[in-house]
Design a protein around this motif. Structure first.
Motif, PDB file in Angstrom:
ATOM      1  N   LEU A  20       0.824  -1.205   0.000  1.00  0.00           N
ATOM      2  CA  LEU A  20       0.000   0.000   0.000  1.00  0.00           C
ATOM      3  C   LEU A  20       0.863   1.261   0.000  1.00  0.00           C
ATOM      4  O   LEU A  20       0.754   2.093  -0.888  1.00  0.00           O
ATOM      5  CB  LEU A  20      -0.945   0.010   1.205  1.00  0.00           C
ATOM      6  CG  LEU A  20      -1.812   1.247   1.370  1.00  0.00           C
ATOM      7  CD1 LEU A  20      -2.748   1.425   0.187  1.00  0.00           C
ATOM      8  CD2 LEU A  20      -2.596   1.167   2.661  1.00  0.00           C
ATOM      9  N   HIS A  21       1.710   1.391   0.985  1.00  0.00           N
ATOM     10  CA  HIS A  21       2.544   2.584   1.135  1.00  0.00           C
ATOM     11  C   HIS A  21       3.855   2.394   0.380  1.00  0.00           C
ATOM     12  O   HIS A  21       4.928   2.262   0.968  1.00  0.00           O
ATOM     13  CB  HIS A  21       2.812   2.881   2.609  1.00  0.00           C
ATOM     14  CG  HIS A  21       1.574   3.205   3.371  1.00  0.00           C
ATOM     15  ND1 HIS A  21       0.961   4.431   3.286  1.00  0.00           N
ATOM     16  CD2 HIS A  21       0.815   2.461   4.202  1.00  0.00           C
ATOM     17  CE1 HIS A  21      -0.115   4.438   4.046  1.00  0.00           C
ATOM     18  NE2 HIS A  21      -0.219   3.247   4.607  1.00  0.00           N
ATOM     19  N   GLU A  22       3.752   2.382  -0.944  1.00  0.00           N
ATOM     20  CA  GLU A  22       4.921   2.177  -1.789  1.00  0.00           C
ATOM     21  C   GLU A  22       4.662   2.777  -3.164  1.00  0.00           C
ATOM     22  O   GLU A  22       3.524   3.022  -3.543  1.00  0.00           O
ATOM     23  CB  GLU A  22       5.242   0.692  -1.933  1.00  0.00           C
ATOM     24  CG  GLU A  22       4.149  -0.086  -2.651  1.00  0.00           C
ATOM     25  CD  GLU A  22       4.422  -1.569  -2.733  1.00  0.00           C
ATOM     26  OE1 GLU A  22       4.548  -2.066  -3.858  1.00  0.00           O
ATOM     27  OE2 GLU A  22       4.500  -2.213  -1.671  1.00  0.00           O
ATOM     28  N   THR A  23       5.747   3.010  -3.887  1.00  0.00           N
ATOM     29  CA  THR A  23       5.663   3.443  -5.274  1.00  0.00           C
ATOM     30  C   THR A  23       6.957   3.029  -5.963  1.00  0.00           C
ATOM     31  O   THR A  23       7.849   2.483  -5.326  1.00  0.00           O
ATOM     32  CB  THR A  23       5.424   4.969  -5.380  1.00  0.00           C
ATOM     33  OG1 THR A  23       5.077   5.299  -6.727  1.00  0.00           O
ATOM     34  CG2 THR A  23       6.612   5.777  -4.934  1.00  0.00           C
ATOM     35  N   ALA A  24       7.049   3.280  -7.251  1.00  0.00           N
ATOM     36  CA  ALA A  24       8.246   2.910  -8.014  1.00  0.00           C
ATOM     37  C   ALA A  24       8.972   4.167  -8.469  1.00  0.00           C
ATOM     38  O   ALA A  24       8.357   5.169  -8.824  1.00  0.00           O
ATOM     39  CB  ALA A  24       7.864   2.066  -9.214  1.00  0.00           C
ATOM     40  N   CYS A  25      10.281   4.089  -8.460  1.00  0.00           N
ATOM     41  CA  CYS A  25      11.138   5.196  -8.871  1.00  0.00           C
ATOM     42  C   CYS A  25      11.076   5.368 -10.389  1.00  0.00           C
ATOM     43  O   CYS A  25      11.185   4.399 -11.135  1.00  0.00           O
ATOM     44  CB  CYS A  25      12.571   4.912  -8.434  1.00  0.00           C
ATOM     45  SG  CYS A  25      13.755   6.190  -8.921  1.00  0.00           S
ATOM     46  N   GLN A  26      10.919   6.602 -10.833  1.00  0.00           N
ATOM     47  CA  GLN A  26      10.859   6.888 -12.253  1.00  0.00           C
ATOM     48  C   GLN A  26      12.212   6.754 -12.941  1.00  0.00           C
ATOM     49  O   GLN A  26      12.275   6.626 -14.148  1.00  0.00           O
ATOM     50  CB  GLN A  26      10.307   8.289 -12.501  1.00  0.00           C
ATOM     51  CG  GLN A  26       8.944   8.257 -13.114  1.00  0.00           C
ATOM     52  CD  GLN A  26       7.824   8.523 -12.114  1.00  0.00           C
ATOM     53  OE1 GLN A  26       8.022   9.030 -11.031  1.00  0.00           O
ATOM     54  NE2 GLN A  26       6.629   8.179 -12.516  1.00  0.00           N
ATOM     55  N   MET A  27      13.292   6.731 -12.177  1.00  0.00           N
ATOM     56  CA  MET A  27      14.619   6.600 -12.797  1.00  0.00           C
ATOM     57  C   MET A  27      15.084   5.150 -12.848  1.00  0.00           C
ATOM     58  O   MET A  27      15.433   4.664 -13.912  1.00  0.00           O
ATOM     59  CB  MET A  27      15.645   7.461 -12.060  1.00  0.00           C
ATOM     60  CG  MET A  27      15.436   8.937 -12.318  1.00  0.00           C
ATOM     61  SD  MET A  27      16.705   9.973 -11.605  1.00  0.00           S
ATOM     62  CE  MET A  27      18.074   9.632 -12.693  1.00  0.00           C
ATOM     63  N   CYS A  28      15.097   4.453 -11.696  1.00  0.00           N
ATOM     64  CA  CYS A  28      15.630   3.090 -11.671  1.00  0.00           C
ATOM     65  C   CYS A  28      14.548   2.016 -11.737  1.00  0.00           C
ATOM     66  O   CYS A  28      14.850   0.854 -11.986  1.00  0.00           O
ATOM     67  CB  CYS A  28      16.501   2.877 -10.436  1.00  0.00           C
ATOM     68  SG  CYS A  28      15.590   2.805  -8.868  1.00  0.00           S
ATOM     69  N   GLY A  29      13.293   2.378 -11.479  1.00  0.00           N
ATOM     70  CA  GLY A  29      12.195   1.415 -11.515  1.00  0.00           C
ATOM     71  C   GLY A  29      12.023   0.615 -10.238  1.00  0.00           C
ATOM     72  O   GLY A  29      11.088  -0.164 -10.116  1.00  0.00           O
ATOM     73  N   GLY A  30      12.915   0.806  -9.276  1.00  0.00           N
ATOM     74  CA  GLY A  30      12.831   0.080  -8.020  1.00  0.00           C
ATOM     75  C   GLY A  30      11.684   0.576  -7.151  1.00  0.00           C
ATOM     76  O   GLY A  30      11.349   1.757  -7.166  1.00  0.00           O
ATOM     77  N   LYS A  31      11.103  -0.329  -6.378  1.00  0.00           N
ATOM     78  CA  LYS A  31      10.016   0.056  -5.472  1.00  0.00           C
ATOM     79  C   LYS A  31      10.591   0.523  -4.145  1.00  0.00           C
ATOM     80  O   LYS A  31      11.581  -0.022  -3.667  1.00  0.00           O
ATOM     81  CB  LYS A  31       9.071  -1.116  -5.258  1.00  0.00           C
ATOM     82  CG  LYS A  31       8.272  -1.452  -6.501  1.00  0.00           C
ATOM     83  CD  LYS A  31       7.234  -2.495  -6.200  1.00  0.00           C
ATOM     84  CE  LYS A  31       6.395  -2.767  -7.439  1.00  0.00           C
ATOM     85  NZ  LYS A  31       5.357  -3.760  -7.169  1.00  0.00           N
TER      86      LYS A  31
END
Length: 70
Positions: A20-31
């Protein structure tokens, strides 16, 4: 037979993500951990910014934000 899925981990702190409290980085794609409410005890492992030309919000993990990831 039911397989248990292994919980994903944050690319910054290495702790488990809760889905729930997460997203993905727009540069590396890591969560990474991103608390979506003020009363959450989830760590803040990234930054939210805006891209003035594209008029969008961008999400960057702390490592990419600080230039620590290649």
């Amino acid at each position: 037979m039911v397989e248990e899925l292994e919980a994903e981990t944050c690319v910054v702190c290495g702790e488990k993500l809760d889905g729930l409290h997460e997203t993905a980085c727009q540069m590396c794609g890591g969560k990474f951990h991103q608390p979506w409410s003020q009363d959450s005890d989830v760590p803040q492992c990234g930054h939210i910014g805006s891209h003035s030309e594209a008029l969008v919000l961008v999400f960057l993990c702390n490592d990419c934000y600080h230039g620590l990831r290649p």
